[in-house]
Scaffold this motif. Structure first.
Motif, PDB file in Angstrom:
ATOM      1  N   PHE A  46       8.920 -12.937  26.895  1.00 24.18           N
ATOM      2  CA  PHE A  46       9.912 -12.165  26.139  1.00 24.18           C
ATOM      3  C   PHE A  46      11.314 -12.744  26.310  1.00 24.18           C
ATOM      4  CE2 PHE A  46      12.979  -8.525  26.366  1.00 24.18           C
ATOM      5  CZ  PHE A  46      13.068  -8.281  25.001  1.00 24.18           C
ATOM      6  N   SER A  61       9.479  -9.440  21.468  1.00 20.03           N
ATOM      7  CA  SER A  61       8.649  -8.613  22.337  1.00 20.03           C
ATOM      8  C   SER A  61       7.192  -8.598  21.878  1.00 20.03           C
ATOM      9  CB  SER A  61       9.198  -7.185  22.373  1.00 20.03           C
ATOM     10  OG  SER A  61       8.401  -6.376  23.192  1.00 20.03           O
ATOM     11  N   THR A  65       4.030  -9.747  24.047  1.00 20.59           N
ATOM     12  CA  THR A  65       2.936  -8.823  24.295  1.00 20.59           C
ATOM     13  C   THR A  65       1.597  -9.442  23.911  1.00 20.59           C
ATOM     14  OG1 THR A  65       4.420  -6.940  23.921  1.00 20.59           O
ATOM     15  CG2 THR A  65       2.064  -6.500  23.808  1.00 20.59           C
ATOM     16  N   GLU A 107       4.198   0.231  23.459  1.00 23.69           N
ATOM     17  CA  GLU A 107       5.159  -0.567  24.229  1.00 23.69           C
ATOM     18  C   GLU A 107       6.379  -0.942  23.407  1.00 23.69           C
ATOM     19  OE1 GLU A 107       5.124  -5.147  25.816  1.00 23.69           O
ATOM     20  OE2 GLU A 107       3.281  -3.985  26.029  1.00 23.69           O
ATOM     21  N   ASN A 108       6.152  -1.488  22.231  1.00 24.09           N
ATOM     22  CA  ASN A 108       7.266  -1.967  21.411  1.00 24.09           C
ATOM     23  C   ASN A 108       7.932  -0.849  20.620  1.00 24.09           C
ATOM     24  OD1 ASN A 108       7.335  -4.901  21.974  1.00 24.09           O
ATOM     25  ND2 ASN A 108       5.197  -4.677  21.407  1.00 24.09           N
ATOM     26  N   LEU A 111      10.882   0.068  22.743  1.00 23.94           N
ATOM     27  CA  LEU A 111      11.928  -0.940  22.592  1.00 23.94           C
ATOM     28  C   LEU A 111      12.611  -0.805  21.237  1.00 23.94           C
ATOM     29  CD1 LEU A 111      13.399  -3.360  23.807  1.00 23.94           C
ATOM     30  CD2 LEU A 111      11.609  -4.816  22.828  1.00 23.94           C
ATOM     31  N   SER A 126      17.311  -4.109  26.958  1.00 23.60           N
ATOM     32  CA  SER A 126      16.050  -4.526  26.327  1.00 23.60           C
ATOM     33  C   SER A 126      14.941  -4.668  27.361  1.00 23.60           C
ATOM     34  CB  SER A 126      16.239  -5.858  25.588  1.00 23.60           C
ATOM     35  OG  SER A 126      17.116  -5.701  24.510  1.00 23.60           O
ATOM     36  N   ASN A 127      15.253  -5.274  28.495  1.00 21.63           N
ATOM     37  CA  ASN A 127      14.255  -5.436  29.553  1.00 21.63           C
ATOM     38  C   ASN A 127      13.851  -4.090  30.163  1.00 21.63           C
ATOM     39  OD1 ASN A 127      13.476  -8.312  30.147  1.00 21.63           O
ATOM     40  ND2 ASN A 127      15.693  -8.518  29.987  1.00 21.63           N
ATOM     41  N   LYS A 130      11.707  -2.266  27.565  1.00 22.63           N
ATOM     42  CA  LYS A 130      10.424  -2.964  27.449  1.00 22.63           C
ATOM     43  C   LYS A 130       9.553  -2.618  28.649  1.00 22.63           C
ATOM     44  CE  LYS A 130       8.185  -7.311  26.478  1.00 22.63           C
ATOM     45  NZ  LYS A 130       7.228  -6.688  25.575  1.00 22.63           N
TER      46      LYS A 130
END
Length: 189
Positions: A46, A61, A65, A107-108, A111, A126-127, A130
């Motif tokens: 990522f 991302s 993934t 997951e996304n 984000l 962002s991290n 995520k």
């Protein structure tokens, strides 16, 4: 003498429960080891994609993934669930991809909501989002993989009746067998 028999049955039942708990603990530890490696792959890819390309955050991302999903399948199949049923690989892989895609959306989705809905677009934010999305998706993936994808192989010795199982459950719980025999201690009067 009649109560000693009941205590013996209770000891066998307790040991069967303990065996299941120990088996689940080992499974969670193996799942966590593969998942931890997948987490590192996911975050490294990522950040590499995000900082070396002009792709948007969520697209970077998704790429990360997908790379992590591929590495996780290898780890789950050949490490975590290597003792599970291997007869239907096409079905297994199809279900793995399906449930992994749902995990990818979970997951996304976090984000995406943080970046475009709440305006958190810094590398740190962002991290963080995520990572939170990965955590929630991991709970879903653990449940779905162990329930639907990597199923326990069917037993070849069916239980003939409940009494035979209660008298000696060990042969029917092959996957729960401990590395060494369980000793029962009885109190002598």
């Amino acid at each position: 003498m009649g109560t000693a028999g009941k205590r013996g049955a209770h000891a066998r039942q307790t040991s069967a429960v303990r065996l299941r708990i120990e088996r689940l603990t080992r499974e969670i530890a193996k799942f966590g080891a593969v998942g931890g490696a997948g987490l590192l792959v996911n975050l490294i890819v990522f950040n590499l994609v995000r900082h070396t390309t002009d792709l948007q955050v969520v697209r970077a991302s998704v790429i990360a993934t997908v790379v992590a999903i591929v590495s996780n399948y290898i780890g789950f199949r050949y490490f975590t669930y290597r003792d599970r049923d291997k007869s239907g690989r096409t079905k297994e892989l199809t279900l793995f991809v399906l449930f992994s895609a749902v995990g990818l959306v979970i997951e996304n989705g976090f984000l995406f909501a943080a970046t475009y809905g709440l305006g958190f677009d810094s590398p740190l934010a962002s991290n963080v989002f995520k990572f939170v999305g990965i955590g929630i998706a991991t709970l879903f993936r653990f449940w779905s993989y162990r329930t639907w994808v990597f199923r326990v192989a069917p037993s070849h010795d069916p239980v003939t009746d409940a009494e035979s199982f209660l008298e000696n459950p060990t042969p029917y719980l092959e996957e729960d067998r401990p590395p060494q025999p369980v000793r029962q201690v009885q109190r002598v009067r």
